[in-house]
Motif scaffolding. Structure first.
Motif, PDB file in Angstrom:
ATOM      1  N   SER A  13       1.390  -0.845   6.889  1.00  0.00           N
ATOM      2  CA  SER A  13       0.451  -0.573   5.790  1.00  0.00           C
ATOM      3  C   SER A  13       1.025  -1.011   4.452  1.00  0.00           C
ATOM      4  O   SER A  13       0.305  -1.551   3.601  1.00  0.00           O
ATOM      5  CB  SER A  13       0.096   0.911   5.740  1.00  0.00           C
ATOM      6  N   LEU A  14       2.326  -0.783   4.257  1.00  0.00           N
ATOM      7  CA  LEU A  14       2.966  -1.237   3.035  1.00  0.00           C
ATOM      8  C   LEU A  14       2.914  -2.764   2.956  1.00  0.00           C
ATOM      9  O   LEU A  14       2.559  -3.332   1.921  1.00  0.00           O
ATOM     10  CB  LEU A  14       4.413  -0.745   2.953  1.00  0.00           C
ATOM     11  N   GLY A  15       3.237  -3.444   4.043  1.00  0.00           N
ATOM     12  CA  GLY A  15       3.170  -4.909   4.064  1.00  0.00           C
ATOM     13  C   GLY A  15       1.767  -5.413   3.760  1.00  0.00           C
ATOM     14  O   GLY A  15       1.578  -6.378   3.011  1.00  0.00           O
ATOM     15  N   GLN A  16       0.751  -4.759   4.322  1.00  0.00           N
ATOM     16  CA  GLN A  16      -0.632  -5.150   4.078  1.00  0.00           C
ATOM     17  C   GLN A  16      -1.019  -4.943   2.617  1.00  0.00           C
ATOM     18  O   GLN A  16      -1.698  -5.781   2.019  1.00  0.00           O
ATOM     19  CB  GLN A  16      -1.560  -4.365   5.007  1.00  0.00           C
ATOM     20  N   ALA A  17      -0.587  -3.819   2.034  1.00  0.00           N
ATOM     21  CA  ALA A  17      -0.885  -3.558   0.617  1.00  0.00           C
ATOM     22  C   ALA A  17      -0.225  -4.606  -0.273  1.00  0.00           C
ATOM     23  O   ALA A  17      -0.833  -5.084  -1.239  1.00  0.00           O
ATOM     24  CB  ALA A  17      -0.422  -2.158   0.238  1.00  0.00           C
ATOM     25  N   LEU A  18       1.006  -4.981   0.048  1.00  0.00           N
ATOM     26  CA  LEU A  18       1.685  -6.013  -0.732  1.00  0.00           C
ATOM     27  C   LEU A  18       0.970  -7.352  -0.598  1.00  0.00           C
ATOM     28  O   LEU A  18       0.855  -8.104  -1.572  1.00  0.00           O
ATOM     29  CB  LEU A  18       3.151  -6.129  -0.305  1.00  0.00           C
ATOM     30  N   ALA A  19       0.460  -7.648   0.589  1.00  0.00           N
ATOM     31  CA  ALA A  19      -0.263  -8.906   0.806  1.00  0.00           C
ATOM     32  C   ALA A  19      -1.574  -8.926   0.021  1.00  0.00           C
ATOM     33  O   ALA A  19      -1.925  -9.938  -0.597  1.00  0.00           O
ATOM     34  CB  ALA A  19      -0.529  -9.105   2.297  1.00  0.00           C
ATOM     35  N   ARG A  20      -2.311  -7.824   0.052  1.00  0.00           N
ATOM     36  CA  ARG A  20      -3.615  -7.769  -0.632  1.00  0.00           C
ATOM     37  C   ARG A  20      -3.483  -7.935  -2.147  1.00  0.00           C
ATOM     38  O   ARG A  20      -4.408  -8.404  -2.787  1.00  0.00           O
ATOM     39  CB  ARG A  20      -4.310  -6.435  -0.355  1.00  0.00           C
TER      40      ARG A  20
END
Length: 160
Positions: A13-20
Motif C-alpha cells: 500500500s505504501l508503494g502504491q501510494a508513492l506511485a500514485r
C-alpha cells in the motif's frame, strides 16, 4: 512520515501510494537491513506504475530497467558492490531514468544522484516500521501529496 506496516499488504500500500503521487522525476533511496522490505516496496511501486510481467530483484544484476510513463525506472541493489566506482560500469546516466529506486544507497556514495525521498524500513514486532523523509523540495511536495491523498492511512498506522 512515520508508519507501521503490519504486513506485506501494508508495505505494498505504501508503494502504491508513492506511485500514485510520484513526481515526474525522482530518486528514492531505500534503506534497511536484509529482509526489511525494500524489494517488496520497490516491486509494489513499480507494479502500481504499470510494470507488467516479472519484476526481478537486482541483487545479482545490480540494476533492472523497466518502462514506465514518461521514460524508464531503474531499480538498483548495491548490496554486492565493493566500491562506489563500480557503478561506472553500469552505464547509469543520471538524466536517462525518470525514477531511481536504490537499495543500499550508502554503498553508492557520491556516484548516485541525491535522494528526493529516503524510505528507511526496519523489522518491528510482526511488521515493519517505515520512516519516509524528504531529501529535496520535490521530496517534501511528494510526501505532502501522499499525506493529502489520505488513502494510505486506511491500510497502515501512522506513528509518532
Amino acid at each position: 512520515m512515520h508508519l507501521f506496516l503490519a504486513d506485506s499488504d501494508a508495505t505494498e500500500s505504501l508503494g502504491q501510494a508513492l506511485a500514485r503521487t510520484r513526481p515526474a522525476h525522482a530518486v528514492v533511496h531505500l534503506r534497511g537491513d536484509l529482509g526489511a522490505g525494500k524489494s517488496t516496496l520497490a516491486r509494489a511501486l513499480l507494479r502500481a506504475l504499470g510494470v507488467a510481467g516479472a519484476i526481478r530483484s537486482p541483487t545479482y544484476t545490480l540494476v533492472e530497467r523497466y518502462p514506465v510513463a514518461g521514460g524508464e525506472a531503474w531499480h538498483l541493489d548495491l548490496y554486492r558492490i565493493g566500491d562506489a566506482g563500480e557503478l561506472e560500469f553500469l552505464g547509469l546516466d543520471e538524466g536517462a531514468a525518470v525514477l531511481w529506486l536504490v537499495e543500499w544507497p550508502e554503498r553508492g556514495g557520491a556516484s548516485l544522484p541525491p535522494a528526493d525521498l529516503v524510505v528507511s524500513l526496519q523489522v518491528e514486532d510482526s511488521g515493519r516500521a517505515a520512516v519516509c523523509e524528504a531529501g529535496s523540495p520535490e521530496g517534501e511536495r511528494w510526501l505532502a501529496r501522499v499525506a493529502a491523498e489520505g488513502q494510505l492511512q486506511a491500510s497502515v498506522a501512522q506513528t509518532g
